[in-house]
Scaffold this motif. Structure first.
Motif, PDB file in Angstrom:
ATOM      1  N   ASN A 151      -2.418  -0.095  -4.549  1.00  0.00           N
ATOM      2  CA  ASN A 151      -3.414   0.529  -3.669  1.00  0.00           C
ATOM      3  C   ASN A 151      -2.837   1.833  -3.143  1.00  0.00           C
ATOM      4  OD1 ASN A 151      -5.829   0.798  -2.175  1.00  0.00           O
ATOM      5  ND2 ASN A 151      -4.842  -0.044  -0.354  1.00  0.00           N
TER       6      ASN A 151
ATOM      7  N   ALA B 104      -5.871  -0.744   3.498  1.00  0.00           N
ATOM      8  CA  ALA B 104      -4.446  -0.673   3.831  1.00  0.00           C
ATOM      9  C   ALA B 104      -4.210  -0.889   5.317  1.00  0.00           C
ATOM     10  CB  ALA B 104      -3.866   0.668   3.397  1.00  0.00           C
TER      11      ALA B 104
ATOM     12  N   HIS C 184       0.861  -1.192   0.000  1.00  0.00           N
ATOM     13  CA  HIS C 184       0.000   0.000   0.000  1.00  0.00           C
ATOM     14  C   HIS C 184       0.893   1.236   0.000  1.00  0.00           C
ATOM     15  CE1 HIS C 184      -3.024  -2.933   1.241  1.00  0.00           C
ATOM     16  NE2 HIS C 184      -2.189  -3.289   2.206  1.00  0.00           N
TER      17      HIS C 184
END
Length: 437
Positions: A298, A351, A271
């Motif tokens: 992400n 996340a 993330h």
């Protein structure tokens, strides 16, 4: 059972596949969302419920600030217009060595929590010393926090070395484990301040306690160049070799990436926290968000600390993320308003390992809800509420906030914090710092 109906002009649930709902009620049953229904249907099903009328407001999930240093609100403005390493080595670290304590950290963290709640932020992913102070500030203010077991290889006023940082962080984790508002992260500061041995210890700590990791990485070109000199490899390659690049890793900044690193991040489920305003202010550069999006990384959003931003303003970060990506690529379709909002809500919850409970307004999820008024003339007319939130509205339009179903901001007034006392204490601390400088 305590049922509350929030009757909103618009609701943006942020769940996958959902758009904007008009003239709907969000139904809260204590800490969780029980239903999202049209006004009339909600009124019929819940006749005895408390009703909050928000008919010129849009409801969104609580915003998640995925990277900040909350206590550093007490250092807001002490060293502006200097590059990162000068800022750190000649200004911030000396001040921290002199002043940082449990009480100082608590007061700064409480100030940031108040600023966050007034700006629609219900979750702060923090990285700082004295984690017990951050934990207490979060509980006292009613905000959620990712509290860090923060480690750096050199001594500070908090700890003598890596093992001391880890021991103190674990003690804090043990003290507050199970608190509803708190998550914890294993948080090595950065590759240029943490050794391989310490990184491995923190990786093992994260695995043992099922924690996310939180680390500054590839913030400046200087960091990358120095890693090549010292280790013969870029920081990400070093961390990959140490087994740290996986779905636990919340990698902060990531401004300087090459063409091979971006798909590697996607493959490993890393993330990435984009901090557009802090990176601009410190002249670190701009993260390649469009390329990250294309690779499926992400990408989420954070403010960084108030000493380097200087606003803990997630509306500002959302807007900057959308506009910067368009300007850099000369592509008006990249990072849409919807995408920018996702970066601060549903993606950020994923996340933090909290995607099942947070990040969207869905039945069964925790009631972290923000009401943004679009009644002001500068917010009219309203054609597209999603775009209005990103390109028009600001944190000053946030009127009400609920965390865990508890109303922590009501009509712009904090319900959990004595704002006058907070400001008085802040001014006293700053006066002492100025006198001792």
């Amino acid at each position: 059972m305590s049922i509350t109906l929030l009757n909103a002009g618009w609701i943006i649930p942020m769940a996958a596949g959902t758009g904007t709902l008009e003239k709907h009620s969000l139904v809260m049953d204590d800490q969780r969302i029980a239903a999202v229904l049209p006004w009339a249907q909600a009124a019929a099903l819940y006749p005895g419920a408390e009703v909050v009328e928000l008919r010129e407001h849009v409801l969104i999930p609580g915003l998640i600030n995925s990277h900040t240093h909350s206590a550093m609100s007490l250092l807001r403005g002490v060293a502006d217009d200097v590059p990162l390493m000068d800022w750190l080595q000649n200004h911030i670290w000396p001040l921290e060595k002199q002043w940082v304590s449990e009480d100082w950290t608590y007061q700064g963290s409480l100030l940031s929590a108040a600023e966050a709640l007034r700006g629609g932020v219900t979750y702060l992913n923090d990285m700082y010393f004295f984690p017990t102070a951050m934990a207490r500030a979060a509980i006292d203010s009613g905000i959620r926090a990712g509290v860090s077991i923060n480690v750096i290889d050199f001594p500070t006023g908090y700890a003598a070395g890596p093992d001391d940082y880890i021991a103190k962080g674990l003690a804090a984790y043990g003290q507050f484990k199970g608190e509803a508002l708190l998550d914890w992260t294993s948080a090595p500061h950065a590759p240029y301040t943490v050794s391989d041995e310490t990184f491995i210890k923190l990786r093992e700590l994260a695995e043992k306690h099922d924690l996310q990791m939180h680390c500054h990485i590839h913030e400046t070109q200087h960091e990358v160049d120095e890693s090549l000199k010292q280790f013969g490899m870029r920081p990400l390659a070093r961390l990959d070799k140490l087994g740290l690049l996986n779905e636990r890793m919340i990698a902060v900044h990531m401004v300087h990436l090459d063409e091979e690193e971006i798909p590697m991040l996607a493959r490993n489920g890393v993330h990435l926290v984009h901090n557009p305003n802090s990176n601009l202010k410190l002249a670190s550069g701009i993260a390649p968000v469009t390329a990250l999006e294309a690779s499926g990384v992400n990408t989420i959003l954070g403010t960084d600390g108030a000493a380097s931003n200087n606003r803990q303003d997630m509306f500002g970060e959302i807007r900057a993320a959308a506009l910067l990506a368009k300007g850099v690529t000369q592509n008006a379709t990249t990072v849409s308003a919807r995408t920018a909002l996702e970066m601060a809500t549903i993606r950020a919850a994923k996340a933090m390992g909290r995607g099942d409970d947070l990040g969207s307004l869905e039945v069964g999820k925790l009631a972290d809800v923000v009401a943004v008024s679009l009644a002001a003339l500068e917010c009219r007319p309203v054609y597209n509420p999603e775009a209005q939130l990103v390109y028009v509205a600001g944190r000053e339009h946030v009127s009400d906030v609920w965390v865990n179903g508890r109303r922590v901001l009501k009509g712009r007034e904090l319900t959990t914090i004595d704002q006058g006392a907070l400001l008085d204490r802040t001014e006293a601390i700053v006066a002492a710092m100025k006198a001792g400088a």
